[in-house]
Scaffold this active site. Structure first.
Site, short mmCIF file in Angstrom:
data_model
loop_
_atom_site.label_atom_id
_atom_site.label_comp_id
_atom_site.label_asym_id
_atom_site.label_seq_id
_atom_site.Cartn_x
_atom_site.Cartn_y
_atom_site.Cartn_z
N HIS A 208 -6.47 -7.80 12.06
CA HIS A 208 -5.23 -7.01 12.13
C HIS A 208 -4.93 -6.69 13.59
O HIS A 208 -5.81 -6.27 14.33
CB HIS A 208 -5.42 -5.72 11.32
CG HIS A 208 -4.16 -4.94 11.10
ND1 HIS A 208 -2.98 -5.53 10.71
CD2 HIS A 208 -3.90 -3.61 11.19
CE1 HIS A 208 -2.05 -4.59 10.58
NE2 HIS A 208 -2.58 -3.42 10.88
N CYS B 167 14.36 24.40 5.41
CA CYS B 167 13.57 25.20 4.46
C CYS B 167 12.74 24.26 3.59
O CYS B 167 12.82 23.05 3.70
CB CYS B 167 14.49 26.03 3.56
SG CYS B 167 15.76 26.96 4.42
N MET B 168 11.98 24.85 2.69
CA MET B 168 11.15 24.03 1.81
C MET B 168 12.01 23.14 0.91
O MET B 168 11.70 21.96 0.71
CB MET B 168 10.25 24.93 0.96
CG MET B 168 9.20 24.15 0.16
SD MET B 168 8.20 25.19 -0.93
CE MET B 168 7.18 26.07 0.22
N ASP B 169 13.09 23.71 0.37
CA ASP B 169 13.89 22.98 -0.63
C ASP B 169 15.36 22.83 -0.25
O ASP B 169 16.13 22.26 -1.01
CB ASP B 169 13.85 23.74 -1.96
CG ASP B 169 12.47 24.25 -2.27
OD1 ASP B 169 11.56 23.42 -2.34
OD2 ASP B 169 12.30 25.47 -2.41
N LYS C 22 0.83 -1.21 0.00
CA LYS C 22 0.00 0.00 0.00
C LYS C 22 0.87 1.26 0.00
O LYS C 22 2.06 1.19 0.31
CB LYS C 22 -0.93 -0.02 1.21
CG LYS C 22 -0.22 -0.02 2.54
CD LYS C 22 -1.17 -0.39 3.67
CE LYS C 22 -0.44 -0.38 5.00
NZ LYS C 22 -1.19 -1.06 6.07
N TYR D 241 15.78 30.82 8.21
CA TYR D 241 14.53 31.50 8.61
C TYR D 241 14.42 31.58 10.12
O TYR D 241 14.72 30.62 10.83
CB TYR D 241 13.32 30.71 8.11
CG TYR D 241 13.07 30.80 6.63
CD1 TYR D 241 12.73 32.02 6.03
CD2 TYR D 241 13.13 29.66 5.83
CE1 TYR D 241 12.48 32.09 4.67
CE2 TYR D 241 12.88 29.72 4.47
CZ TYR D 241 12.56 30.94 3.88
OH TYR D 241 12.31 31.01 2.55
N ARG E 153 0.99 -11.33 6.59
CA ARG E 153 0.94 -10.09 5.81
C ARG E 153 2.08 -9.20 6.25
O ARG E 153 2.07 -8.70 7.37
CB ARG E 153 -0.37 -9.33 6.07
CG ARG E 153 -1.63 -9.96 5.56
CD ARG E 153 -2.79 -8.97 5.64
NE ARG E 153 -2.89 -8.34 6.94
CZ ARG E 153 -3.59 -8.83 7.97
NH1 ARG E 153 -4.26 -9.95 7.83
NH2 ARG E 153 -3.62 -8.19 9.11
N ARG F 236 -11.41 -0.30 13.88
CA ARG F 236 -11.66 0.47 12.66
C ARG F 236 -12.61 -0.38 11.83
O ARG F 236 -13.68 -0.73 12.37
CB ARG F 236 -10.37 0.94 11.97
CG ARG F 236 -9.32 -0.10 11.70
CD ARG F 236 -8.05 0.50 11.03
NE ARG F 236 -7.25 -0.55 10.43
CZ ARG F 236 -6.03 -0.40 9.98
NH1 ARG F 236 -5.44 0.79 10.02
NH2 ARG F 236 -5.36 -1.40 9.44
C1 LIG Z 1 -0.43 -2.00 6.74
C2 LIG Z 1 -1.04 -3.28 7.07
C3 LIG Z 1 -0.26 -4.44 7.21
C4 LIG Z 1 1.25 -4.41 7.18
O1 LIG Z 1 1.74 -4.00 8.42
P1 LIG Z 1 3.32 -3.98 8.71
O2 LIG Z 1 3.41 -3.57 10.13
O3 LIG Z 1 3.90 -2.97 7.80
O4 LIG Z 1 3.82 -5.33 8.45
C5 LIG Z 1 -0.90 -5.64 7.41
N1 LIG Z 1 -2.25 -5.69 7.47
C6 LIG Z 1 -3.04 -4.61 7.37
C7 LIG Z 1 -4.51 -4.76 7.46
C8 LIG Z 1 -2.47 -3.36 7.17
O5 LIG Z 1 -3.24 -2.29 7.09
#
Ligand SMILES: *Cc1c(COP(=O)(O)O)cnc(C)c1O
Length: 368
Positions: free
Chosen positions: A158, A295-297, A34, A249, A210, A129
């Site tokens: 999760h 700074c910004m850049d 992601k 700045y 995951r 969530r």
């Molecule tokens: C982001 C996410 C992960 C990965 O988590 P890590 O800590 O980066 O391994 C796994 N499952 C879900 C639902 C997530 O949102």
């Protein structure tokens, strides 16, 4: 690349990490890609992890899933986050799996038609969530989707504290197991372990892990992984600033004596946030403090001794770990790398070959 500020990503190390993770968990691995693979470039990371044996890619939205499809990835893709019922035909057509996460979503999906849609039931075991908390509601959703002809291929949850709180993780796991056993269905995919849980929480129920952040070597428990990402810029100008003169700045830094101040082309518009003031970067054997406001850049650093023209400056990498930087900024490595934006060139290293990749911004300049 014209501006010498770049993020270096070693794809071979990412491949190596996924192989190690697969061995550590002894299950199939879902690579979480992601947010453009945590800022590292989803198509490059996807290629590296799939070649090394990742069994599925996971993303947060349909847009991200379609980016991978459009790049030609035919792998299984799961959307972990929310999706819109109106987009079900696209997901069916593109063979993209999605999360069934609420009673309302499931009822609307059944009403609109979801025959052939691949879904993973999302169980909320304490994150609070998206996801089903109540197991009867979950069972009802399962029946509704089945009757509507959806292909229920998985179930997942999760963890919120796999890096800090084992009691909490155990409690979440117990709720997940209860939900899976209650449905009593031979799910093809059962998954709950994120990076931190993969390394130390050997749950017997799930058949896949995951992993996201551990692709980049970051993990509370597993220290054998490699660190494939670094962020660099270079010294563009060095000047001597006299005692009493100020930098940047707001004149927030005053030189105590004659000091060597170097300017580098990176700033908060690249994702180097202003809170980095006072932290150190690494350049030619010395650790140089960021002085004055970011700074910004541009950013100014104080050298303890002269450096060569255009000396390479490491923001994080082999000498300053991303974890240390995160700690000093009171944040997490995820946030630092996700904030490095498209203005920073990504340079990929693979089998010894460096491939420079121009970002959107640089392409537009070159074609102007
Ligand atoms: C982001 C996410 C992960 C990965 O988590 P890590 O800590 O980066 O391994 C796994 N499952 C879900 C639902 C997530 O949102």
């Amino acid at each position: 690349m014209y501006r010498r500020t770049w993020m270096e990503i070693d794809l071979d190390m990412i491949s190596d990490n996924i192989r190690k993770l697969k061995k550590i968990c002894g299950k199939r691995v879902i690579a979480v890609l992601k947010a453009d693979a945590y800022g590292c470039g989803d198509r490059y990371v996807a290629d590296a992890v799939l070649r090394a044996g990742a069994d599925m890619a996971a993303v947060s939205s349909l847009d991200e899933a379609l980016m991978l499809r459009n790049e030609g990835f035919a792998c299984s893709i799961l959307i972990l986050g929310m999706t819109d019922i109106r987009d079900i035909p696209v997901m069916i057509r593109e063979r993209i799996s999605c999360a069934a996460f609420s009673k309302e979503w499931v009822e609307a999906a059944a009403a609109e038609g979801c025959k052939g849609l691949k879904v993973h039931l999302k169980v909320d075991t304490g994150m609070n969530r998206i996801g089903f908390r109540d197991k009867d509601e979950l069972k009802k959703a399962f029946e509704t989707l089945k009757d509507a002809g959806a292909k229920i291929e998985g179930i997942f949850t999760h963890f919120c504290c796999a890096d800090t709180d084992m009691d909490m993780t155990n409690a979440q796991y117990a709720r997940f197991r209860e939900a899976v056993e209650y449905l009593d269905h031979p799910f093809e995919w059962i998954h709950c372990d994120n990076s931190d849980a993969t390394a130390m929480f050997k749950d017997p129920l799930s058949n896949a892990c995951r992993v996201g952040i551990s692709l980049y070597g970051i993990n509370t428990y597993e220290k054998t992984l490699q660190y494939p990402i670094s962020l660099y810029t270079e010294v563009i100008m060095v000047k001597t600033v006299h005692a009493g003169e100020t930098i940047g700045y707001g004149a927030t830094y005053t030189a105590q004596k004659d000091e060597l101040i170097a300017t580098c082309p990176i700033g908060y518009a690249d994702g180097l946030i202003r809170a980095n003031q006072g932290r150190k970067v690494y350049v030619e054997g010395q650790y140089a403090e960021i002085v004055g406001r970011v700074c910004m850049d541009q950013v100014m650093i104080r050298l303890e001794k002269p450096v060569s023209p255009n000396a390479q400056v490491e923001i994080f990498g082999p000498h300053i770990s991303l974890e240390k930087m995160a700690e000093e900024l009171h944040t997490i490595p995820y946030e630092i790398i996700c904030l490095i934006n498209a203005r920073v060139t990504r340079t990929y290293v693979s089998r010894g070959n460096e491939t420079e990749v121009n970002t959107r911004m640089i392409q537009s300049r070159a074609s102007a």
